[in-house]
Design a protein around this motif. Structure first.
Motif, PDB file in Angstrom:
ATOM      1  N   GLN A  19     -57.153 -75.507 -51.066  1.00 56.55           N
ATOM      2  CA  GLN A  19     -56.240 -74.485 -51.606  1.00 56.55           C
ATOM      3  C   GLN A  19     -55.272 -73.996 -50.529  1.00 56.55           C
ATOM      4  O   GLN A  19     -54.104 -73.727 -50.807  1.00 56.55           O
ATOM      5  CB  GLN A  19     -57.035 -73.281 -52.153  1.00 56.55           C
ATOM      6  N   ILE A  20     -55.772 -73.878 -49.301  1.00 56.81           N
ATOM      7  CA  ILE A  20     -54.894 -73.448 -48.198  1.00 56.81           C
ATOM      8  C   ILE A  20     -53.799 -74.501 -47.982  1.00 56.81           C
ATOM      9  O   ILE A  20     -52.622 -74.172 -47.814  1.00 56.81           O
ATOM     10  CB  ILE A  20     -55.713 -73.220 -46.893  1.00 56.81           C
ATOM     11  N   THR A  21     -54.190 -75.772 -48.038  1.00 54.96           N
ATOM     12  CA  THR A  21     -53.207 -76.854 -47.884  1.00 54.96           C
ATOM     13  C   THR A  21     -52.127 -76.762 -48.968  1.00 54.96           C
ATOM     14  O   THR A  21     -50.923 -76.823 -48.676  1.00 54.96           O
ATOM     15  CB  THR A  21     -53.921 -78.231 -47.962  1.00 54.96           C
ATOM     16  N   LEU A  22     -52.567 -76.568 -50.209  1.00 52.33           N
ATOM     17  CA  LEU A  22     -51.599 -76.493 -51.311  1.00 52.33           C
ATOM     18  C   LEU A  22     -50.652 -75.306 -51.123  1.00 52.33           C
ATOM     19  O   LEU A  22     -49.432 -75.424 -51.297  1.00 52.33           O
ATOM     20  CB  LEU A  22     -52.337 -76.364 -52.650  1.00 52.33           C
ATOM     21  N   ALA A  23     -51.246 -74.164 -50.740  1.00 49.79           N
ATOM     22  CA  ALA A  23     -50.411 -72.961 -50.560  1.00 49.79           C
ATOM     23  C   ALA A  23     -49.431 -73.154 -49.397  1.00 49.79           C
ATOM     24  O   ALA A  23     -48.255 -72.773 -49.486  1.00 49.79           O
ATOM     25  CB  ALA A  23     -51.299 -71.743 -50.311  1.00 49.79           C
ATOM     26  N   ALA A  24     -49.911 -73.750 -48.301  1.00 46.11           N
ATOM     27  CA  ALA A  24     -49.059 -73.939 -47.115  1.00 46.11           C
ATOM     28  C   ALA A  24     -47.902 -74.884 -47.438  1.00 46.11           C
ATOM     29  O   ALA A  24     -46.740 -74.607 -47.103  1.00 46.11           O
ATOM     30  CB  ALA A  24     -49.882 -74.496 -45.959  1.00 46.11           C
ATOM     31  N   ASP A  25     -48.217 -76.007 -48.092  1.00 48.66           N
ATOM     32  CA  ASP A  25     -47.160 -76.981 -48.422  1.00 48.66           C
ATOM     33  C   ASP A  25     -46.182 -76.397 -49.437  1.00 48.66           C
ATOM     34  O   ASP A  25     -44.972 -76.592 -49.338  1.00 48.66           O
ATOM     35  CB  ASP A  25     -47.785 -78.292 -48.938  1.00 48.66           C
ATOM     36  N   ARG A  68     -54.336 -67.081 -55.304  1.00 51.76           N
ATOM     37  CA  ARG A  68     -54.946 -68.349 -55.717  1.00 51.76           C
ATOM     38  C   ARG A  68     -56.464 -68.271 -55.791  1.00 51.76           C
ATOM     39  O   ARG A  68     -57.083 -68.816 -56.698  1.00 51.76           O
ATOM     40  CB  ARG A  68     -54.632 -69.448 -54.688  1.00 51.76           C
ATOM     41  N   LEU A  69     -57.058 -67.610 -54.763  1.00 51.45           N
ATOM     42  CA  LEU A  69     -58.510 -67.695 -54.603  1.00 51.45           C
ATOM     43  C   LEU A  69     -59.256 -66.469 -55.114  1.00 51.45           C
ATOM     44  O   LEU A  69     -60.475 -66.505 -55.253  1.00 51.45           O
ATOM     45  CB  LEU A  69     -58.867 -67.891 -53.118  1.00 51.45           C
ATOM     46  N   GLY A  70     -58.526 -65.375 -55.331  1.00 50.41           N
ATOM     47  CA  GLY A  70     -59.188 -64.120 -55.696  1.00 50.41           C
ATOM     48  C   GLY A  70     -59.755 -63.470 -54.443  1.00 50.41           C
ATOM     49  O   GLY A  70     -59.474 -63.882 -53.324  1.00 50.41           O
ATOM     50  N   ALA A 136     -50.698 -81.130 -45.567  1.00 54.51           N
ATOM     51  CA  ALA A 136     -51.091 -82.454 -46.067  1.00 54.51           C
ATOM     52  C   ALA A 136     -50.530 -83.590 -45.207  1.00 54.51           C
ATOM     53  O   ALA A 136     -51.213 -84.582 -44.953  1.00 54.51           O
ATOM     54  CB  ALA A 136     -50.629 -82.608 -47.515  1.00 54.51           C
ATOM     55  N   VAL A 137     -49.318 -83.408 -44.707  1.00 59.73           N
ATOM     56  CA  VAL A 137     -48.645 -84.503 -44.003  1.00 59.73           C
ATOM     57  C   VAL A 137     -49.404 -84.948 -42.749  1.00 59.73           C
ATOM     58  O   VAL A 137     -49.401 -86.132 -42.398  1.00 59.73           O
ATOM     59  CB  VAL A 137     -47.172 -84.115 -43.701  1.00 59.73           C
ATOM     60  N   ASP A 138     -50.069 -84.014 -42.061  1.00 65.83           N
ATOM     61  CA  ASP A 138     -50.831 -84.396 -40.864  1.00 65.83           C
ATOM     62  C   ASP A 138     -52.226 -83.750 -40.895  1.00 65.83           C
ATOM     63  O   ASP A 138     -52.724 -83.265 -39.880  1.00 65.83           O
ATOM     64  CB  ASP A 138     -50.075 -84.019 -39.584  1.00 65.83           C
ATOM     65  N   LEU A 139     -52.821 -83.768 -42.072  1.00 65.47           N
ATOM     66  CA  LEU A 139     -54.103 -83.080 -42.278  1.00 65.47           C
ATOM     67  C   LEU A 139     -55.147 -83.506 -41.230  1.00 65.47           C
ATOM     68  O   LEU A 139     -55.415 -84.691 -41.055  1.00 65.47           O
ATOM     69  CB  LEU A 139     -54.637 -83.389 -43.685  1.00 65.47           C
TER      70      LEU A 139
END
Ligand code: CTP
Length: 334
Positions: A19-25, A68-70, A136-139
């Motif tokens: 979820q952090i990845t999605l929010a960051a991207d 997103r996470l509550g 995501a690009v350099d996870l």
């Protein structure tokens, strides 16, 4: 490029990271996992507290994440940090990448928002200053500007700069905790800086509450005895007036939750009963005074007093001294 793998983490932790990845991207900001979780993954140990650094507005990013996470969030605008307690019990600490300036030893730092490498440099030890990308690009790609990975391999606790313990004396307690927990060594200059800081009486530059908030974490370690002995040598147990106490007795008392206290099913709070073990050498007025100085919650105070009563009434201390409780007793049955 060295990469860290997240697949060993428990599923609930991994889905928070996703979820952090999605929010960051989605927001187009760089976000990094840092601190204990990266260190523990590199050591092959499990870890649950998620610390992230945002290169940008960390408070706004945390707001997005909470949507997103509550969960509940506690915002410290001055430091650009947010602590989020998630509904599933996990915690996420979000910080805005920053530099810190200490006006005087032990002061809370002034903060300037900055880049990831500044944020890594302000940290306590190199082993806690390794970051892994969450975009995501350099996870998983590692940023190791201060050779923390090498120190993890060598088993060294190393400060980032010589004034570290003077700026933040709680790091003395942390250094001892990590040394004992991981079986690491203090790197030579770190040891010298730590001794110098102790010589300068730096513990007196921080409030008792700050001292206690770090100190109590030693009591949560699997085996806190040797860390406590080390701290005593460094004069880091002075609140407990430990000068004259026989060390072997200290050892037994801290271990005693496995013996004395295992009789009492309801006394499951290891930290508190170990603390009671330390406080039982002091007289009642001093115990009361310390509980106020450390700003302990009322429920903890009550439990401590109950433990102390138990230790004193049947002369548990005397019995510990005579080694009656040297081995684990059988559990009392109803
Ligand atoms: N930190 C620091 N100086 C401190 C406290 C914390 O630089 N006095 C930094 C370290 O990078 C640390 C991170 O903040 O890794 C998170 O702090 P904390 O949660 O206390 O440490 P962890 O390493 O996550 O947890 P633990 O020590 O229990 O494994």
């Amino acid at each position: 490029m060295e990469k860290i793998r997240f697949d060993k983490l428990p599923q609930d932790v991994r889905s928070v990271l996703q979820q952090i990845t999605l929010a960051a991207d989605g927001k187009g900001v760089s976000v990094w996992l840092v601190g204990g979780m990266v260190r523990d993954l590199l050591l092959g140990r499990s870890s649950f507290d998620i610390d992230i650094v945002v290169e940008g507005d960390g408070v706004a990013f945390a707001g997005l994440l909470t949507k997103r996470l509550g969960g509940e969030s506690l915002i410290h605008r001055r430091f650009g940090t947010v602590a989020i307690d998630l509904p599933n019990g996990l915690k996420v600490d979000v910080v805005t990448a920053r530099r810190e300036l200490y006006a005087h030893p032990g002061a809370l730092p002034d903060v300037i928002f900055a880049q990831l490498s500044d944020d890594l440099f302000r940290r306590d030890f190199t082993i806690n200053a390794v970051a892994a990308s969450l975009n995501a690009v350099d996870l998983g790609v590692i940023r190791d500007d201060f050779d923390g990975v090498a120190d993890l391999k060598k088993g060294l606790v190393r400060i980032m700069h010589y004034r570290s313990f003077v700026d933040d004396p709680t790091r003395i307690i942390r250094a001892v905790r990590y040394k004992k927990r991981f079986g690491f060594k203090l790197e030579a200059r770190t040891l010298s800086a730590l001794k110098t800081a102790c010589h300068e009486d730096v513990f007196m530059t921080i409030t008792p509450v700050r001292y206690f908030n770090e100190f109590k974490r030693i009591l949560d370690e699997d085996d806190p005895s040797s860390a406590l002995r080390r701290l005593r040598v460094l004069d880091g147990l002075r609140y407990f007036s430990f000068g004259q106490v026989e060390e072997r007795l200290l050892d037994k008392i801290v271990r005693s939750q496995a013996t004395v206290f295992s009789y009492q099913e309801s006394w499951s709070d290891v930290r508190l009963l170990r603390l009671a073990g330390l406080l039982c050498f002091l007289d009642k007025p001093r115990v009361d005074q310390l509980m106020v100085l450390f700003n302990m919650p009322k429920s903890d105070k009550q439990k401590i007093l109950e433990f102390l009563h138990f230790l004193r009434v049947p002369d548990m201390l005397g019995r510990l001294k005579t080694r009656e409780f040297a081995t684990s007793p059988k559990r009392r049955t109803a």
